[in-house]
Design a protein around this motif. Structure first.
Motif, PDB file in Angstrom:
ATOM      1  N   GLN A 203       0.830  -1.212   0.000  1.00 23.80           N
ATOM      2  CA  GLN A 203       0.000   0.000   0.000  1.00 23.80           C
ATOM      3  C   GLN A 203       0.865   1.263   0.000  1.00 23.80           C
ATOM      4  O   GLN A 203       0.571   2.230  -0.712  1.00 23.80           O
ATOM      5  CB  GLN A 203      -0.919  -0.008   1.219  1.00 23.80           C
ATOM      6  CG  GLN A 203      -1.941   1.120   1.218  1.00 23.80           C
ATOM      7  CD  GLN A 203      -2.918   0.997   2.380  1.00 23.80           C
ATOM      8  OE1 GLN A 203      -2.839   0.084   3.184  1.00 23.80           O
ATOM      9  NE2 GLN A 203      -3.846   1.950   2.462  1.00 23.80           N
ATOM     10  N   SER A 204       1.948   1.265   0.785  1.00 26.04           N
ATOM     11  CA  SER A 204       2.831   2.433   0.848  1.00 26.04           C
ATOM     12  C   SER A 204       3.525   2.674  -0.481  1.00 26.04           C
ATOM     13  O   SER A 204       3.702   3.825  -0.899  1.00 26.04           O
ATOM     14  CB  SER A 204       3.887   2.237   1.949  1.00 26.04           C
ATOM     15  OG  SER A 204       3.286   2.168   3.214  1.00 26.04           O
ATOM     16  N   VAL A 205       3.913   1.598  -1.154  1.00 28.79           N
ATOM     17  CA  VAL A 205       4.589   1.739  -2.446  1.00 28.79           C
ATOM     18  C   VAL A 205       3.607   2.211  -3.501  1.00 28.79           C
ATOM     19  O   VAL A 205       3.907   3.110  -4.297  1.00 28.79           O
ATOM     20  CB  VAL A 205       5.233   0.404  -2.875  1.00 28.79           C
ATOM     21  CG1 VAL A 205       5.881   0.549  -4.251  1.00 28.79           C
ATOM     22  CG2 VAL A 205       6.277  -0.037  -1.853  1.00 28.79           C
TER      23      VAL A 205
ATOM     24  N   ILE B 189       5.933  -3.845  -7.676  1.00 30.03           N
ATOM     25  CA  ILE B 189       7.223  -4.539  -7.760  1.00 30.03           C
ATOM     26  C   ILE B 189       8.057  -3.960  -8.907  1.00 30.03           C
ATOM     27  O   ILE B 189       9.257  -3.686  -8.749  1.00 30.03           O
ATOM     28  CB  ILE B 189       7.035  -6.054  -7.961  1.00 30.03           C
ATOM     29  CG1 ILE B 189       6.344  -6.673  -6.733  1.00 30.03           C
ATOM     30  CG2 ILE B 189       8.384  -6.727  -8.218  1.00 30.03           C
ATOM     31  CD1 ILE B 189       7.180  -6.592  -5.463  1.00 30.03           C
ATOM     32  N   LEU B 190       7.414  -3.733 -10.058  1.00 28.20           N
ATOM     33  CA  LEU B 190       8.129  -3.126 -11.181  1.00 28.20           C
ATOM     34  C   LEU B 190       8.608  -1.718 -10.815  1.00 28.20           C
ATOM     35  O   LEU B 190       9.707  -1.304 -11.199  1.00 28.20           O
ATOM     36  CB  LEU B 190       7.219  -3.064 -12.418  1.00 28.20           C
ATOM     37  CG  LEU B 190       6.962  -4.378 -13.149  1.00 28.20           C
ATOM     38  CD1 LEU B 190       5.979  -4.156 -14.292  1.00 28.20           C
ATOM     39  CD2 LEU B 190       8.272  -4.960 -13.677  1.00 28.20           C
ATOM     40  N   PHE B 191       7.782  -1.004 -10.079  1.00 28.63           N
ATOM     41  CA  PHE B 191       8.159   0.346  -9.638  1.00 28.63           C
ATOM     42  C   PHE B 191       9.423   0.305  -8.797  1.00 28.63           C
ATOM     43  O   PHE B 191      10.344   1.116  -8.987  1.00 28.63           O
ATOM     44  CB  PHE B 191       6.999   0.958  -8.843  1.00 28.63           C
ATOM     45  CG  PHE B 191       7.286   2.326  -8.293  1.00 28.63           C
ATOM     46  CD1 PHE B 191       7.335   3.432  -9.126  1.00 28.63           C
ATOM     47  CD2 PHE B 191       7.518   2.503  -6.935  1.00 28.63           C
ATOM     48  CE1 PHE B 191       7.604   4.704  -8.620  1.00 28.63           C
ATOM     49  CE2 PHE B 191       7.788   3.763  -6.414  1.00 28.63           C
ATOM     50  CZ  PHE B 191       7.829   4.864  -7.255  1.00 28.63           C
ATOM     51  N   LEU B 192       9.514  -0.649  -7.877  1.00 28.77           N
ATOM     52  CA  LEU B 192      10.694  -0.788  -7.020  1.00 28.77           C
ATOM     53  C   LEU B 192      11.928  -1.147  -7.843  1.00 28.77           C
ATOM     54  O   LEU B 192      13.022  -0.632  -7.605  1.00 28.77           O
ATOM     55  CB  LEU B 192      10.445  -1.850  -5.946  1.00 28.77           C
ATOM     56  CG  LEU B 192       9.405  -1.494  -4.878  1.00 28.77           C
ATOM     57  CD1 LEU B 192       9.087  -2.708  -4.023  1.00 28.77           C
ATOM     58  CD2 LEU B 192       9.892  -0.345  -4.023  1.00 28.77           C
ATOM     59  N   ILE B 193      11.746  -2.031  -8.808  1.00 24.06           N
ATOM     60  CA  ILE B 193      12.873  -2.437  -9.663  1.00 24.06           C
ATOM     61  C   ILE B 193      13.417  -1.237 -10.436  1.00 24.06           C
ATOM     62  O   ILE B 193      14.632  -1.013 -10.518  1.00 24.06           O
ATOM     63  CB  ILE B 193      12.439  -3.548 -10.635  1.00 24.06           C
ATOM     64  CG1 ILE B 193      12.179  -4.847  -9.850  1.00 24.06           C
ATOM     65  CG2 ILE B 193      13.497  -3.781 -11.720  1.00 24.06           C
ATOM     66  CD1 ILE B 193      11.556  -5.956 -10.671  1.00 24.06           C
TER      67      ILE B 193
END
Length: 424
Positions: free
Chosen positions: A245-247, A257-261
């Motif tokens: 939710q925070s991401v 997950i793609l955003f973090l990558i």
């Protein structure tokens, strides 16, 4: 007064304009052909703009980390952020800050001209930030406006002059760095500790860029690729701990997950762009500054910004950032556990700038082991100095923000105690 405000707000506080004018003035003093003057000035400004573009990518990668860290730790507290400090003081004491910068810069030029220490600060935005900090402290006393401007102007002039001198002392003594220019950044404490302690706790023959990897992973020796992979892993771990939710709150609809990558890749890309822009900027500004040195202040050495030394140890830049940040997180946890009256949150953005700088010097003097140990220790200790400085920061006490340079936790803190004891 409007002319002074224009110089401060449109020239001194805009590094692109300031660097371009310095390059132009220096090349004119050297009597270079018109085509060289145009080329040198243009490439100086473009080099800076490339650097800024890289900083933008780094900021996009680092910004979410602050909120995620607060979410993971479950606390609110004082935010270490120097631009908040500058904004609050400039809103109320803008004219005074402008006069302080002007007095300080003139004093810096005079001292560089008449003394053996030929150092000139030209990191304009940091000069304004430091002036704002000093004005904010003094404005909380009963000192008159005139007294405040004169006192702060003299203090800033000495700071603009001596800070590059201190940095250059350590830069010129290590052939992995450079003697061609110096730094004007309030991180003398970190650089001194890294340089002096690095030789004791580390091994200069085993540097961050020399990390041994299996032959099948030799491709990780490419700095950009290696940093991208490690940064992606770091952001994935942090994002997962903060929660989906925070991401998603900052991912603009992108799969979390793609955003973090891509944040990891964005960090590596930003650092690569910064280093490229720095190299272009330095290739033009250093020779042009020599024109000023030759004609006006013989032997003058420019005090430049943080990223001008990152090119000497790109891997140490990343390692320094990570361990400085981990130290900052540990400091916040200790403050919470022991119920400190002031809780300082991790200074994620400054953990990058200071951690990268300290990492560069620690790596040059003591290799990878020194980089890890010193960045972690300073990342942990410095926030406690900030916590002590916060209630002594004059009109900024209670603002919810603290100046986030390393030196704020050392000699600036001593100055604040002196002000409290004698000026109030």
């Amino acid at each position: 007064m409007s002319i002074v405000n224009f110089i401060i707000s449109q020239v001194m506080s805009d590094p692109g304009v300031l660097f371009g004018l310095i390059a132009l003035f220096g090349l004119l003093l050297l009597r270079r052909p018109i085509e060289e003057i145009i080329t040198g000035t243009t490439k100086t400004v473009i080099g800076y703009l490339i650097l800024v573009a890289g900083v933008g990518l780094l900021q996009e990668a680092c910004n979410p980390v602050s909120e995620w860290t607060k979410k993971i730790l479950g606390v609110d507290g004082v935010i270490p952020q120097n631009f908040i400090i500058m904004g609050k003081v400039m809103a109320q004491y803008g004219t005074e800050v402008g006069l302080v910068v002007l007095i300080g810069f003139i004093l810096n030029l005079v001292l560089a001209r008449i003394t053996p220490l030929k150092y000139i600060a030209i990191t304009g935005h940091i000069m304004v930030i430091w002036a704002s900090w000093i004005v904010g402290i003094l404005a909380g006393t009963h000192i008159t406006t005139t007294g405040m401007v004169i006192t702060a102007g003299i203090l800033c002039g000495l700071h603009y002059w001596l800070t590059p001198a201190a940095h250059h002392y350590f830069m010129k003594r290590n052939d992995r760095l450079t003697a061609e220019w110096s730094l004007y950044v309030p991180d003398v404490t970190g650089v001194a500790v890294a340089s002096l302690l690095g030789k004791i706790v580390g091994n200069p023959d085993k540097r961050c860029d020399d990390i041994k990897v299996p032959k099948k992973l030799e491709w990780l020796r490419d700095t950009t690729v290696g940093i991208a992979i490690v940064a992606t892993i770091f952001w994935l771990i942090l994002g997962i701990l903060a929660g989906k939710q925070s991401v998603e709150a900052v991912s603009n609809g992108k799969n979390w997950i793609l955003f973090l990558i891509f944040l990891g890749a964005k960090f590596a890309g930003g650092l690569t762009v910064v280093i490229y822009g720095v190299r272009m900027l330095l290739a033009e500004i250093v020779p042009a500054f020599n024109g000023i040195a030759t004609k006006l202040i013989p032997g003058a050495i420019a005090g430049l910004d943080y990223p001008t030394v990152y090119q000497f140890a790109p891997t140490a830049v990343f390692i320094g950032f990570i361990f400085n940040l981990l130290g900052g997180i540990a400091a916040t946890l200790v403050m919470v556990a022991f119920k400190f009256p002031v809780i300082v949150l991790p200074a994620v953005w400054m953990n990058f700038w200071s951690g990268a700088l300290i990492g560069t010097f620690a790596d040059a003097y003591g290799g990878m082991r020194a980089t890890v140990i010193i960045c972690l220790i300073l990342g942990f200790l410095v926030p406690f100095g900030w916590a002590l400085a916060y209630p002594l920061s004059g009109v900024l006490a209670g603002s919810g923000a603290i100046n986030d340079y390393t030196d704020v936790s050392t000699y600036s803190l001593i100055f604040q105690y002196i002000v409290k004891a004698f000026v109030h």
